[in-house]
Design a protein around this motif. Structure first.
Motif, PDB file in Angstrom:
ATOM      1  N   LEU A  26      31.124   0.886 -17.904  1.00 39.42           N
ATOM      2  CA  LEU A  26      31.062   1.991 -16.938  1.00 39.42           C
ATOM      3  C   LEU A  26      29.622   2.276 -16.530  1.00 39.42           C
ATOM      4  O   LEU A  26      29.361   2.640 -15.385  1.00 39.42           O
ATOM      5  N   ALA A  27      28.694   2.061 -17.459  1.00 37.40           N
ATOM      6  CA  ALA A  27      27.279   2.281 -17.122  1.00 37.40           C
ATOM      7  C   ALA A  27      26.864   1.401 -15.933  1.00 37.40           C
ATOM      8  O   ALA A  27      26.052   1.812 -15.099  1.00 37.40           O
ATOM      9  N   HIS A  28      27.443   0.192 -15.834  1.00 35.73           N
ATOM     10  CA  HIS A  28      27.190  -0.683 -14.669  1.00 35.73           C
ATOM     11  C   HIS A  28      27.644  -0.014 -13.383  1.00 35.73           C
ATOM     12  O   HIS A  28      26.980  -0.062 -12.356  1.00 35.73           O
ATOM     13  N   LEU A  29      28.844   0.554 -13.465  1.00 34.68           N
ATOM     14  CA  LEU A  29      29.420   1.198 -12.272  1.00 34.68           C
ATOM     15  C   LEU A  29      28.537   2.367 -11.832  1.00 34.68           C
ATOM     16  O   LEU A  29      28.224   2.516 -10.648  1.00 34.68           O
ATOM     17  N   TRP A  30      28.134   3.199 -12.791  1.00 38.47           N
ATOM     18  CA  TRP A  30      27.287   4.357 -12.438  1.00 38.47           C
ATOM     19  C   TRP A  30      25.982   3.869 -11.800  1.00 38.47           C
ATOM     20  O   TRP A  30      25.526   4.417 -10.804  1.00 38.47           O
ATOM     21  N   ARG A  31      25.384   2.847 -12.395  1.00 40.67           N
ATOM     22  CA  ARG A  31      24.091   2.365 -11.910  1.00 40.67           C
ATOM     23  C   ARG A  31      24.224   1.820 -10.491  1.00 40.67           C
ATOM     24  O   ARG A  31      23.423   2.122  -9.611  1.00 40.67           O
ATOM     25  N   GLU A  32      25.256   1.033 -10.288  1.00 36.07           N
ATOM     26  CA  GLU A  32      25.468   0.431  -8.968  1.00 36.07           C
ATOM     27  C   GLU A  32      25.739   1.509  -7.904  1.00 36.07           C
ATOM     28  O   GLU A  32      25.194   1.472  -6.812  1.00 36.07           O
ATOM     29  N   ALA A  33      26.558   2.500  -8.271  1.00 32.32           N
ATOM     30  CA  ALA A  33      26.862   3.578  -7.316  1.00 32.32           C
ATOM     31  C   ALA A  33      25.593   4.352  -6.983  1.00 32.32           C
ATOM     32  O   ALA A  33      25.347   4.713  -5.822  1.00 32.32           O
ATOM     33  N   ASN A  34      24.762   4.589  -7.994  1.00 34.27           N
ATOM     34  CA  ASN A  34      23.526   5.339  -7.775  1.00 34.27           C
ATOM     35  C   ASN A  34      22.565   4.551  -6.881  1.00 34.27           C
ATOM     36  O   ASN A  34      21.910   5.111  -5.998  1.00 34.27           O
ATOM     37  N   THR A  35      22.510   3.241  -7.086  1.00 38.31           N
ATOM     38  CA  THR A  35      21.647   2.389  -6.265  1.00 38.31           C
ATOM     39  C   THR A  35      22.132   2.379  -4.813  1.00 38.31           C
ATOM     40  O   THR A  35      21.344   2.544  -3.876  1.00 38.31           O
ATOM     41  N   VAL A  36      23.431   2.207  -4.634  1.00 34.90           N
ATOM     42  CA  VAL A  36      23.984   2.177  -3.267  1.00 34.90           C
ATOM     43  C   VAL A  36      23.763   3.532  -2.593  1.00 34.90           C
ATOM     44  O   VAL A  36      23.400   3.604  -1.410  1.00 34.90           O
ATOM     45  N   ARG A  37      23.925   4.608  -3.339  1.00 35.64           N
ATOM     46  CA  ARG A  37      23.665   5.949  -2.792  1.00 35.64           C
ATOM     47  C   ARG A  37      22.218   6.060  -2.313  1.00 35.64           C
ATOM     48  O   ARG A  37      21.935   6.479  -1.194  1.00 35.64           O
ATOM     49  N   GLN A  38      21.271   5.610  -3.156  1.00 33.17           N
ATOM     50  CA  GLN A  38      19.851   5.700  -2.794  1.00 33.17           C
ATOM     51  C   GLN A  38      19.564   4.862  -1.547  1.00 33.17           C
ATOM     52  O   GLN A  38      18.888   5.313  -0.621  1.00 33.17           O
ATOM     53  N   GLU A  39      20.103   3.644  -1.506  1.00 31.28           N
ATOM     54  CA  GLU A  39      19.847   2.749  -0.364  1.00 31.28           C
ATOM     55  C   GLU A  39      20.514   3.243   0.919  1.00 31.28           C
ATOM     56  O   GLU A  39      19.978   3.064   2.005  1.00 31.28           O
ATOM     57  N   SER A  40      21.673   3.865   0.793  1.00 29.41           N
ATOM     58  CA  SER A  40      22.450   4.177   2.000  1.00 29.41           C
ATOM     59  C   SER A  40      22.201   5.575   2.544  1.00 29.41           C
ATOM     60  O   SER A  40      22.199   5.780   3.755  1.00 29.41           O
TER      61      SER A  40
END
Ligand code: 5AD
Ligand code: FES
Length: 361
Positions: A26-40
Motif C-alpha cells: 500500500l505504501a507504493h500506492l500512496w507514494r504513486e498517488a502523491n507523486t501524480v498529485r504533485q505532477e498534475s
C-alpha cells in the motif's frame, strides 16, 4: 497482485488494490498517488468554504439524517443575508470558493437562489459552487446564468439496483443523476460528483466500477467518504441483515477511503479531490492530512454558523461540530502547513476543466 502502480489501471488491478492489506504494498500506492498529485495539480491545497444553508429536505435517502421522515431534526433555513455574511467570512479567511449546500428544499426557489448567487458574485471574486441535490434543468440553467461556477452531485454508487434501494424517487419521477451530470456539463458548470464508501450492499466490484465511472464522466471534482450510519435512518437499522456476502461487502473504513482517493488520483490525475469531512470524522486527528498525502488536494472548511451547523446532521458526530468559521480556518491552515503543503490562492479552478470541450449553454 500488481507489482507496480500504473496510471491506467485495469478493472482487475483496481479490485486488487481495493482488497490489498499489506502495508508495504500500500505504501507504493500512496507514494504513486502523491507523486501524480504533485505532477498534475501541484502542492497547493485549495480551500472551499462550506455553507450548509438549509437542512430541509423532501427526499427519503435511506442513509441520510436529513431525510424528510426523520422527525428528530430541528429544521432551519438561513436567510440570504446570513449566506452573504458567510461569503464575506470566506473572503476574510482567504478562501477562493464558497460552496452552498442544502437538502432538496422546495422553498429554495430558482429565483431566490439565483439572487443569492448574483449578490455573492457582485460583491466578491469567489467562485460559487452549488450542491442542492437533484434539481430541474431550467433551475440549473438559471443558476448558471446568475453566475454559479460549479455544481456538486454525487452519484453515490454506480450500481443501479443499490442506488434505487437507498434513493426512493419523488412520486412519479425517475431519478437519473448521471443524466443530470451531463446536463450540468452542457450548461458549462465545473462538475463534481463522488460516492460513499462501504454502503451496506456495496461490493468491491461495485466500488471498482465507481472509480472507473469517475474517469468516463471526466469529472472536475471527485469527493469520496466513508458511509457513516445515522441511527435515525432505515439503512442503519437494516445494517444487521447483510445484503451481500461478507467477503464482498466494502468496509466503510478509513483505509478503504485512502485507497479510493489514491486510485481516483491515478485514474483522474487532474481532478480536484477533497479530503472530506466524513474522512475527518472517522479520523479526527490525521484523516485530512493522510488524505492530502494520498492523492487529495482540496479541503472544505465549514463556514456554517455554529447555531445551524449542529443541525446539519447528515451523519452523527460530524467533524468540527462545535467550531466556528474562524477556528476551522485556523485549524485547516495549521494542518496544511504541518505536512509541508501550501494554501492555494485564487479560485482553484479545476485544471481538468476545459470550456472548449463543453457544448455552449
Ligand atoms: N454517511 C456518509 N456520507 C453521507 N452523505 C449523506 N449521508 C451520509 C452518511 N450517512 C454524503 C452523501 C451526499 C453528501 C452531501 O454527503 O454522499 O452526497
Ligand atoms: Fe474545523 Fe479543524 S477544520 S476545527
Amino acid at each position: 497482485m500488481p507489482d507496480s502502480v500504473r496510471k491506467s489501471l485495469t478493472h482487475e488491478e483496481i479490485l486488487h488494490w481495493l482488497r490489498e492489506t499489506d502495508p508495504n504494498r500500500l505504501a507504493h500506492l500512496w507514494r504513486e498517488a502523491n507523486t501524480v498529485r504533485q505532477e498534475s495539480v501541484g502542492g497547493d491545497v485549495h480551500l472551499r468554504g462550506l455553507v450548509e444553508f438549509s437542512n430541509h429536505c423532501v427526499r427519503l435517502c435511506a442513509y441520510c439524517g436529513l431525510r424528510a421522515a426523520n422527525g428528530g431534526v430541528r429544521r432551519y433555513r438561513m436567510s440570504a443575508d446570513e449566506i452573504l455574511a458567510c461569503a464575506r467570512a470566506a473572503v476574510r479567511l482567504g478562501y477562493g470558493t464558497v460552496v452552498l449546500q442544502s437538502g432538496e428544499d422546495p422553498r429554495t426557489t430558482a429565483d431566490w437562489m439565483a439572487d443569492v448567487v448574483r449578490r455573492i458574485k457582485r460583491e466578491t471574486d469567489l467562485a460559487v459552487t452549488l450542491s442542492l441535490g437533484e434539481r430541474s434543468e431550467d433551475e440549473l440553467a438559471q443558476w448558471r446564468e446568475a453566475g454559479a461556477d460549479r455544481y456538486l452531485l454525487r452519484f453515490e454508487t454506480s450500481n443501479r439496483v443499490l442506488f434505487d434501494r437507498i434513493h426512493p424517487p419523488r412520486p412519479g419521477q425517475h431519478s437519473d443523476r448521471l443524466a443530470l451530470l451531463g446536463v450540468l456539463r452542457r450548461l458549462g458548470y465545473e462538475v463534481g460528483s463522488g460516492v460513499m464508501i462501504g454502503i451496506p450492499g456495496q461490493t468491491f466490484d461495485d466500488l471498482a466500477r465507481d472509480i472507473e465511472l469517475f474517469a468516463r464522466l471526466d469529472l472536475d471534482m471527485i469527493g469520496v467518504g466513508p458511509y457513516l450510519a445515522h441511527p435515525g435512518t432505515p439503512l442503519a437499522e437494516q445494517a444487521t441483515q447483510p445484503v451481500v456476502e461478507t467477503d464482498d461487502q466494502v468496509p466503510a473504513d478509513e483505509l478503504t477511503t485512502y485507497k479510493v482517493i489514491a486510485l481516483t488520483r491515478l485514474i483522474c490525475p487532474k481532478a480536484n479531490i477533497p479530503a472530506t469531512t466524513a474522512l475527518a470524522t472517522i479520523n479526527t486527528a490525521t484523516g485530512r492530512e493522510l488524505g492530502l498525502e494520498r492523492g487529495a488536494n482540496v479541503i472544505m472548511p465549514n463556514l456554517t454558523p455554529p447555531e445551524y451547523r449542529v443541525d446539519y446532521e447528515i451523519y452523527p458526530n460530524k467533524a468540527c461540530l462545535s467550531e466556528t468559521a474562524d477556528t476551522c480556518g485556523r485549524c485547516v491552515a495549521r494542518r496544511i502547513e504541518s505536512i509541508g503543503r501550501t494554501i492555494g490562492t485564487g479560485r482553484g479552478d479545476s485544471p481538468n476543466y476545459d470550456p472548449s470541450r463543453r457544448e455552449p449553454a
